[in-house]
Design a protein around this motif. Structure first.
Motif, short mmCIF file in Angstrom:
data_model
loop_
_atom_site.label_atom_id
_atom_site.label_comp_id
_atom_site.label_asym_id
_atom_site.label_seq_id
_atom_site.Cartn_x
_atom_site.Cartn_y
_atom_site.Cartn_z
N LYS A 139 0.84 -1.21 0.00
CA LYS A 139 0.00 0.00 0.00
C LYS A 139 0.87 1.25 0.00
O LYS A 139 0.59 2.22 -0.73
N GLY A 187 -5.06 -3.57 -9.48
CA GLY A 187 -5.29 -4.05 -8.11
C GLY A 187 -6.54 -4.90 -7.99
O GLY A 187 -6.52 -5.98 -7.38
N SER A 218 -7.08 -9.20 -7.31
CA SER A 218 -7.97 -9.76 -6.30
C SER A 218 -9.00 -10.70 -6.92
O SER A 218 -9.37 -11.72 -6.33
N GLY A 251 -3.05 -7.28 -4.55
CA GLY A 251 -3.97 -6.45 -5.33
C GLY A 251 -4.55 -5.32 -4.49
O GLY A 251 -4.69 -4.18 -4.96
N LYS A 252 -4.89 -5.63 -3.24
CA LYS A 252 -5.40 -4.59 -2.34
C LYS A 252 -4.35 -3.51 -2.11
O LYS A 252 -4.67 -2.31 -2.07
N ILE A 267 -1.95 -2.61 -4.18
CA ILE A 267 -1.76 -1.83 -5.41
C ILE A 267 -2.82 -0.74 -5.54
O ILE A 267 -2.53 0.40 -5.92
N ARG A 268 -4.08 -1.06 -5.20
CA ARG A 268 -5.18 -0.15 -5.50
C ARG A 268 -5.52 0.86 -4.42
O ARG A 268 -6.08 1.93 -4.70
#
Length: 398
Positions: free
Chosen positions: A67, A87, A91, A117-118, A120-121
């Motif tokens: 993050k 992201g 997921s 993925g969490k 990244i976004r």
């Protein structure tokens, strides 16, 4: 008249906020469909409790650290949408991966992909929410997003509960089914449009831990607010402990899942209206109210064994979450430079993930050594001290 009032309430919710909120709704539906059954599924394929704990620890550490890094990358490149799209795609594909093979290394890889993925976004998504609001509407925008996101936490477990009622122990099919709302989330993300126009001078990717330097260069108020929030996180242990206490007090497995769904329903119902209220009374006051409610819940959990009282406590717990989750990020976005918002939220979220891991470990040790009641009383007492910290904090900008 009612329609006009509703339109007035939603007038600050832009197209991009609606799209992000729908994406989060679909993604959380997919994730929360699996949340109650992942430990059961992992045990059914041979994972020990220790291995499950290590898996979740590695996954959360991956999410937390990434993050910070990708928040900084989003600010440095001046782009938001690609981070959001990639992201959510990560997921989505992780859901069926956990059902394809049952080898421990593959399960670790699939679960890590989900949390990666969490990571990244998160920073880029929250930066878009901030860009789509003003300091006077941050509460309602972040609150609306949290409300839609949490609605997925109502739909997901409800769908899982219904499916398992008709097809007990058919866990693998649920993993494949969760891929459907995940795909809807990815598809919806393509409706997002990049609005920020920044000419980036960055020629190469910075070191992974470069985001940590932001703590030194950040505004003093950011460090004050983040320190208080992180101290609170350090004692804000997993919802699993609340559910375990309910289970110990005599609730059936179905009732425990039911009360978890109920908590998320309350959370979803209150997040938006409390966000609107936060814009009127101030983000700090709303956060203080939420922490106060949290303390009441934990003291109540420490002394209560009545099944019916749990309904009231989980109602309050939903209100606490609605009053703090979106509000805390809205407050952070108000006290940082517009060009550093993804970095600021990403850095805070990275430290928060580490504190979350430590919080659950600490709660587990207290529970093991001194019992459940002591765990909740210690947590409630700590939250009172943090409440006073925020009360005494001056020069706030909310």
């Amino acid at each position: 008249m009612a329609i006009n009032k509703q339109s007035l309430i939603l007038k600050n919710i832009s197209r991009s906020v609606w799209i992000l909120s729908l994406i989060s709704l679909f993604t959380d539906t997919a994730s929360e469909m699996l949340y109650p059954i992942i430990p059961i599924y992992l045990k059914s394929i041979g994972f020990s409790i220790v291995l499950i704990g290590i898996l979740e620890g590695v996954a959360e550490a991956t999410a937390g650290l990434s993050k910070g890094y990708f928040g900084k990358r989003s600010d440095a490149t001046g782009k938001r949408v690609p981070f959001v799209q990639i992201g959510y795609a990560f997921s989505a594909i992780s859901k069926p991966m956990m059902a394809v093979f049952i080898y421990p290394l593959w399960i670790f890889f699939a679960r890590t992909i989900d949390r990666f993925g969490k990571g990244i976004r998160t920073g880029a998504r929250d930066a878009i929410l901030s860009d789509e609001s003003t300091p006077e509407t941050k509460g309602r925008v972040f609150g609306f997003h949290r409300s839609m996101d949490t609605l997925g936490a109502v739909l997901g477990p409800s769908l899982a509960l219904i499916y398992l009622y008709f097809y007990p122990e058919d866990y693998k099919t649920l993993f494949y089914t969760a891929f459907i709302p995940g795909l809807l989330a990815v598809g919806t993300s393509f409706f997002l449009k990049e609005k920020r126009k920044i000419n980036s001078t960055e020629t190469k990717a910075p070191p992974f831990f470069s985001f940590l330097s932001y703590w030194k260069t950040s505004p003093p108020m950011y460090r004050k607010v983040a320190t208080g929030l992180l101290a609170f996180t350090l004692f804000n242990n997993s919802d699993v402990f609340l559910l375990l206490k309910a289970k110990q007090s005599g609730l059936s497995d179905t009732a425990v899942i039911g009360i978890y769904i109920f908590y998320n329903l309350v959370y979803a119902a209150f997040a938006f209206p409390l966000g609107i209220l936060a814009d009127k009374i101030g983000l700090k006051k709303m956060l203080l109210s939420g922490i106060g409610v949290y303390a009441i819940v934990y003291f109540g959990m420490g002394f209560n064994h009545n099944i019916y009282v749990f309904i009231g406590l989980f109602t309050l717990y939903g209100i606490y979450a609605a009053a703090t989750e979106g509000v805390s990020k809205a407050w952070i976005s108000n006290i940082t430079d517009k060009n550093d918002i993804a970095t600021a939220i990403g850095t805070y979220s990275a430290f928060q993930s580490v504190c979350t891991m430590l919080a659950s470990s600490l709660a587990g040790m207290i529970w093991y050594q001194f019992g459940a009641n002591t765990t909740f009383i210690v947590t409630g007492t700590a939250s009172i001290f943090i409440l006073f910290y925020f009360v005494l904090m001056t020069n706030e900008k909310d």
